[in-house]
Design an enzyme around this catalytic site. Structure first.
Site, PDB file in Angstrom:
ATOM      1  N   PHE A   7       0.962  -1.141  -0.089  1.00  0.00           N
ATOM      2  CA  PHE A   7       0.083   0.137   0.016  1.00  0.00           C
ATOM      3  C   PHE A   7       0.967   1.150   0.045  1.00  0.00           C
ATOM      4  CE2 PHE A   7      -2.573   3.448   2.194  1.00  0.00           C
ATOM      5  CZ  PHE A   7      -3.427   3.356   1.299  1.00  0.00           C
ATOM      6  N   GLY A   8       0.659   2.125  -0.894  1.00  0.00           N
ATOM      7  CA  GLY A   8       1.561   3.166  -1.077  1.00  0.00           C
ATOM      8  C   GLY A   8       0.609   4.624  -0.848  1.00  0.00           C
ATOM      9  N   TYR A   9       0.758   5.451  -0.159  1.00  0.00           N
ATOM     10  CA  TYR A   9       0.131   6.843   0.249  1.00  0.00           C
ATOM     11  C   TYR A   9       0.837   8.013  -0.209  1.00  0.00           C
ATOM     12  CZ  TYR A   9       2.761   6.211   4.479  1.00  0.00           C
ATOM     13  OH  TYR A   9       3.763   5.906   5.487  1.00  0.00           O
ATOM     14  N   GLY A  10       2.315   7.787  -0.500  1.00  0.00           N
ATOM     15  CA  GLY A  10       2.927   9.128  -0.617  1.00  0.00           C
ATOM     16  C   GLY A  10       3.927   8.749  -1.783  1.00  0.00           C
ATOM     17  N   SER A  11       5.181   8.786  -1.835  1.00  0.00           N
ATOM     18  CA  SER A  11       5.834   8.763  -2.975  1.00  0.00           C
ATOM     19  C   SER A  11       5.931   7.259  -3.511  1.00  0.00           C
ATOM     20  CB  SER A  11       7.329   8.913  -2.664  1.00  0.00           C
ATOM     21  OG  SER A  11       7.799   8.168  -1.644  1.00  0.00           O
ATOM     22  N   GLU A  84      12.123   2.440   2.914  1.00  0.00           N
ATOM     23  CA  GLU A  84      11.525   2.780   4.119  1.00  0.00           C
ATOM     24  C   GLU A  84      11.933   2.841   5.448  1.00  0.00           C
ATOM     25  OE1 GLU A  84       8.724   4.622   3.186  1.00  0.00           O
ATOM     26  OE2 GLU A  84       8.994   4.016   0.974  1.00  0.00           O
TER      27      GLU A  84
END
Length: 176
Positions: A7-11, A84
């Site tokens: 799950f990606g929410y930024g870059s 990350e």
């Protein structure tokens, strides 16, 4: 581990950096996107930290989910941890996300560690904007990160009012 999702929410939404076989818009419940992490590497330095996004407790977050095949699992997990977990400011968790087709899947998510020294708790819009306007790290200026994230969210039809307010303040008070 069988096929899994990230799950990606930024870059990660606009620059995942790993091979995937499918991507879908997704929603994560119980967390919201927030400029709550002081960046000492990618978008700032230890001397002049930037701000990057983290998942903070409460609400929900719309982002992108990327499906990774079983044979790529270790390579992708290693890559994500290197990217990350530079300063161990995120907690790696498996969470259920709702995919745009109505199905759900388990996904790796990176949640802000609110006990970490780089956790930026409850900054005002003005304080966040001042940091974003001034900071830069090895991945470039902090304002470019916020701009690219907002651009991608707009392309997805997603509003993030908090991030938009910070960006507006950057542009009206500290733009060059």
């Amino acid at each position: 581990m069988k096929d899994f999702w990230v799950f990606g929410y930024g870059s990660l939404m606009w620059r995942p950096g790993f091979d995937f076989v499918e991507s879908k818009r997704a929603r994560l419940h119980g967390f919201h996107r927030s400029l709550c992490i002081y960046s000492h590497v990618y978008r700032g330095t230890a001397e002049k930290p930037g701000l990057v996004l983290g998942l903070d407790a409460g609400g929900f977050c719309d982002g992108m989910a990327f499906k990774v095949t079983e044979d790529a699992t270790q390579k992708v997990v290693d890559y994500l941890r290197e990217r990350e977990q530079v300063n161990n400011v995120y907690l790696e968790k498996m969470q259920t996300v709702e995919l745009e087709d109505g199905s759900s899947a388990q996904a790796i998510v990176y949640v802000a560690d609110c006990t970490h020294a780089q956790y930026a708790s409850a900054l005002s819009i003005e304080a966040a904007a001042q940091i974003v306007a001034a900071a830069s790290g090895i991945a470039g200026p902090n304002h470019e990160y916020v701009s690219a994230t907002l651009e991608h969210l707009q392309q997805m039809g997603v509003r993030d009012e908090g991030l938009e307010r910070v960006w507006h303040f950057v542009n009206t008070h500290w733009s060059k």
